[in-house]
Design a protein around this motif. Sequence first.
Motif, PDB file in Angstrom:
ATOM      1  N   UNK A 119     -38.781  10.034 -43.671  1.00 20.26           N
ATOM      2  CA  UNK A 119     -38.153   9.555 -42.439  1.00 20.26           C
ATOM      3  C   UNK A 119     -36.711  10.049 -42.350  1.00 20.26           C
ATOM      4  N   UNK A 120     -35.989   9.943 -43.462  1.00 21.25           N
ATOM      5  CA  UNK A 120     -34.608  10.432 -43.485  1.00 21.25           C
ATOM      6  C   UNK A 120     -34.593  11.941 -43.289  1.00 21.25           C
ATOM      7  N   UNK A 121     -35.509  12.642 -43.960  1.00 21.06           N
ATOM      8  CA  UNK A 121     -35.564  14.102 -43.841  1.00 21.06           C
ATOM      9  C   UNK A 121     -35.819  14.533 -42.401  1.00 21.06           C
ATOM     10  N   UNK A 122     -36.682  13.794 -41.695  1.00 21.28           N
ATOM     11  CA  UNK A 122     -36.959  14.119 -40.298  1.00 21.28           C
ATOM     12  C   UNK A 122     -35.705  13.968 -39.445  1.00 21.28           C
ATOM     13  N   UNK A 123     -34.956  12.912 -39.690  1.00 21.16           N
ATOM     14  CA  UNK A 123     -33.714  12.709 -38.945  1.00 21.16           C
ATOM     15  C   UNK A 123     -32.699  13.814 -39.243  1.00 21.16           C
ATOM     16  N   UNK A 124     -32.641  14.240 -40.488  1.00 19.01           N
ATOM     17  CA  UNK A 124     -31.726  15.332 -40.856  1.00 19.01           C
ATOM     18  C   UNK A 124     -32.097  16.605 -40.099  1.00 19.01           C
ATOM     19  N   UNK A 144     -26.517   8.743 -36.671  1.00 16.72           N
ATOM     20  CA  UNK A 144     -26.432   7.287 -36.842  1.00 16.72           C
ATOM     21  C   UNK A 144     -27.690   6.744 -37.492  1.00 16.72           C
ATOM     22  N   UNK A 145     -28.843   7.290 -37.105  1.00 16.78           N
ATOM     23  CA  UNK A 145     -30.108   6.801 -37.658  1.00 16.78           C
ATOM     24  C   UNK A 145     -30.171   7.006 -39.168  1.00 16.78           C
ATOM     25  N   UNK A 146     -29.625   8.127 -39.649  1.00 13.96           N
ATOM     26  CA  UNK A 146     -29.622   8.389 -41.094  1.00 13.96           C
ATOM     27  C   UNK A 146     -28.863   7.292 -41.831  1.00 13.96           C
ATOM     28  N   UNK A 147     -27.684   6.947 -41.322  1.00 14.77           N
ATOM     29  CA  UNK A 147     -26.869   5.932 -41.994  1.00 14.77           C
ATOM     30  C   UNK A 147     -27.456   4.535 -41.820  1.00 14.77           C
TER      31      UNK A 147
END
Length: 563
Positions: A119-124, A144-147
Amino acid sequence: MSTTWQDEIAAETRGGGRISDRFIVDKVREAVLTQRLPPGTRLPEVALGDIFGVSRSVVRKALTRLAADHVVSQQPNQVARVRAPSIEETRETFSARRLVEGEVAALLAGRLDEARLATIALRVEQEAAAHARGDEAARIENSLAIHHLLAEHSPNRVLGAMLTDLILRTSIVIALYKRAGLPSCYLAEDHPALLAHLRSGDGEAARTCIHDHLQALEGLLDLSTRETRIDLMAILGQRETASPERPGRPAKGYLPWRLYRPCLLHDNAVISLGSRARMALTSSLRWTLAAWLLAVAPASFAATPTVAAASDLQFALAEAAKRFEAESGQALRLNFGSSGNFRRQIAQGAPFELYLSADEAYVLALHAEGLTEDEGVVYAIGRLAWLQRAGRDDLPAEDDPLAGVRAALAAHAQGEGRPRIALANPEHAPYGVAAQQALERAGLWEASAALRVLGENVSQAAQFALSDDARGGFVAWSLALAPQLAERSDYVLVPEAWHAPLVQRMVLVKGAGETARAFYAWLQQEEAREILSRYGFRLPGEAHAPLGGEEDAGAPGAVSETH
């Protein structure tokens, strides 16, 4: 986002729902987070009621919630506004977030399952794609979503809640203080590096990555407000358009002109126009008024150059700049931080005009990349010192300045707690590199790993060194000599032969203005050299660091080998 707030309202209405104060809170919070609703924006109750189709009592409840969450400020008998934090609060916010989010990242390293990492990788990936296509709103949303994912998954729920609040506060100050002309605060390497550390389980690397990221973001702020015209309807609703049924009149449900107040934000003050005057102003006349406001604004608002300076200069350069301003009448804006972070920010386009590095290699690298006017000049050679709280009876001797480190290791081995050893981060702080070299020379670098605490720069390392749980730390001698630290600390110098020379070089960044050029020239004159010498810097051409005693007139502190 795939839907507008109007679509969501329509869906709720079809289901018989009503717009709640919570809905308004979420919409305003989202607009502030994504920096579409700038700090200082007026939030009139009537205007918000018209936009959301609710009564003023519902709007009041929403504004009260937003005030409790530090999103808006409310004063008796005044219109609520999106908060506009002060410069001091901005620095405190970044400092707090570095501590909290750094700890959260360290706790999460190695603990996230593949689904959460994906999920984090997708946001990156989505953040990088948004930046590539120039969609800044989407880039901010994904950043913002990552943090927020870090806050959501934090093993420590209290830290997670604190981080959620700090993310919002940081977004507000970035919107307020982002440098004019800087299209984006995108730092391409940071989030991928963070993801790699979270995946590998390296907690300290994840913590350092967060610290560097936030330090770099703070460096992209100019800490001065700019004039902005705010259109509430365009941000939270739809623009005023003509009604098909009544040509020339606003369509039903749209914000009427009498409620739509153009305003200019200037130095944290909002200048708004009365209703009759608004109707009389043509578009060209409004711009004439704006030009007049700029013309009468203080000179410092228009063209104050920003100087990027190594943290070891925090006190010496502040004194020098004050004297320069008094003599020339020209204002300066000083930013202090780690030399490596400033080098990266300049390479990424941060509009600094003069750069004073604690390691000449950073200046020479920028020159090789064609970003500076020339190679600059060496202005000083720094000294490394061991610093500890005053009043202790165990200050290391002059011939054994690392005795404090060995004492801390012995205490830790005997189960007597974990006395911390502070130093600046060697990855981007020259004094941290020097401290590492001195410890490696003594065979103490690996042994001290469990006790080390890293500051973002040498100034923060000094703060850590004087904290209650620290045995001491490695700092710049120039900081140890400053009255602000000298009255509550003792120090001993580390021999220069124990580390590579701290050769400090300054340079004009391409495009520097006349004030920056004048200050650059002034810093090479005898008056400035005398100030640097009093703070322990060795000047070019001198064989040894200047030494003196308590009797030195005007000295910032005793400058003997031990203190």
